[in-house]
Scaffold this active site. Structure first.
Site, PDB file in Angstrom:
ATOM      1  N   TYR A 149       0.843  -1.186   0.000  1.00  0.00           N
ATOM      2  CA  TYR A 149       0.000   0.000   0.000  1.00  0.00           C
ATOM      3  C   TYR A 149       0.881   1.239   0.000  1.00  0.00           C
ATOM      4  O   TYR A 149       2.092   1.176   0.223  1.00  0.00           O
ATOM      5  CB  TYR A 149      -0.941   0.005   1.209  1.00  0.00           C
ATOM      6  N   LEU A 193      11.346   1.612   7.156  1.00  0.00           N
ATOM      7  CA  LEU A 193      10.780   2.106   5.908  1.00  0.00           C
ATOM      8  C   LEU A 193      11.449   3.434   5.569  1.00  0.00           C
ATOM      9  O   LEU A 193      11.607   4.287   6.441  1.00  0.00           O
ATOM     10  CB  LEU A 193       9.275   2.304   6.054  1.00  0.00           C
ATOM     11  N   LYS A 226       6.585  -1.695   1.992  1.00  0.00           N
ATOM     12  CA  LYS A 226       5.368  -1.139   2.599  1.00  0.00           C
ATOM     13  C   LYS A 226       4.229  -2.130   2.369  1.00  0.00           C
ATOM     14  O   LYS A 226       3.332  -1.917   1.546  1.00  0.00           O
ATOM     15  CB  LYS A 226       5.053   0.242   2.012  1.00  0.00           C
ATOM     16  N   GLU A 248      12.569   2.550  14.284  1.00  0.00           N
ATOM     17  CA  GLU A 248      11.582   3.561  13.906  1.00  0.00           C
ATOM     18  C   GLU A 248      10.389   3.425  14.826  1.00  0.00           C
ATOM     19  O   GLU A 248      10.496   2.827  15.899  1.00  0.00           O
ATOM     20  CB  GLU A 248      11.192   3.419  12.433  1.00  0.00           C
TER      21      GLU A 248
END
Length: 288
Positions: free
Chosen positions: A31, A200, A144, A176
């Protein structure tokens, strides 16, 4: 409200998702979330590049090129009007009899829609709180993908603790957050985890790196420890919807003075200038 459904703009009642869709029972898809400011897609090319990179990583081939998909997304955004929001785009491998192996004949299924999402103005001024948790996600976080259960559980744990985000730790290093990248400032230097399979490559993270270089602020992708996080002069997270968000408390302990730091504010103003909201100040105006 219009939807992008397999290359066409349609009404919601025209969308039919098969119970055999691999996104439903395998999370077999990816996505992307595009930010929309005043009706326009922000950093569109960067999002498209990451989208197609994720598709290549999981070996899904679209019947459209990047430029063709760009035209579809902008057509969808045009139906949204001159508002602030997001464009959510999801692509799965398609529908097929349940089997772990890639189906030979399945065709990708693509769904996109726009949704109003306001800028978090008050939080940007005041900052948010966070907790730290072990990073229990898989080792391909650079994709992702639709597999977000570990992120969801961590984000819920943060909510249960009265915090707005969870900062994740793997092997003693900060990676993260559940839905954002995290950076610290120490002695005027921005530190963040290097790109790779454990994080990411955030689009807003990329924007911040460019803003830092333009402002003459040292920016290093060397990563940092939990101890360094707790002793930082400033902490902020970045994402498509959070923008450049100060973190003012972690695990119930104030970050430095407990208010957004000077460098964070400088980056925020640079970001607002980039989206057309204000003039960016010179670094010397804030850094003295």
């Amino acid at each position: 409200m219009m939807f992008l459904w397999n290359g066409r703009l349609v009404q919601e009642n025209e969308i039919q998702v098969s119970y055999l869709d691999r996104g439903y029972y395998f999370g077999d898809g990816i996505y992307e979330v595009f930010r929309i400011y005043n009706g326009r897609l922000f950093e569109e090319q960067a999002h498209l590049s990451r989208l197609f990179k994720s598709l290549r990583e999981i070996r899904i081939t679209l019947p459209w090129s990047e430029s063709e998909l760009s035209g579809m997304l902008n057509s969808l955004a045009d139906t949204f009007g001159e508002k602030d929001g997001i464009l959510y785009l999801q692509i799965t491998r398609g529908a097929a009899k349940r089997s772990h192996l890639f189906p030979a004949s399945a065709e990708p299924v693509m769904l996109g829609y726009c949704e109003e999402v306001a800028r978090p103005v008050e939080q940007l001024k005041q900052g948010i709180t966070a907790i730290t948790l072990d990073d229990e996600r898989w080792n391909k976080c650079h994709i992702k993908s639709l597999n977000l259960l570990a992120n969801t559980l961590a984000r819920q744990e943060a909510e249960d603790a009265g915090a707005q985000e969870a900062i994740l730790i793997r092997d003693g290093r900060v990676t993260e957050c559940t839905a954002s990248n995290v950076m610290i400032v120490k002695k005027g230097v921005i530190l963040t985890h290097p790109n790779g399979p454990l994080i990411l490559d955030g689009i807003t993270k990329q924007v911040v790196e460019r803003l830092a270089k333009q402002s003459g602020i040292p920016y290093r992708t060397t990563g940092f420890t939990l101890e360094e996080l707790m002793e930082a002069d400033e902490v902020f997270v970045t994402s498509t919807t959070k923008e450049v968000m100060p973190v003012t408390m972690i695990n119930g302990i104030k970050v430095c003075s407990g208010i957004p730091g000077v460098i964070t504010q400088l980056l925020q103003q640079g970001f607002e200038q980039k989206i057309g909201l204000s003039a960016v100040p010179k670094a010397t105006e804030l850094l003295g």
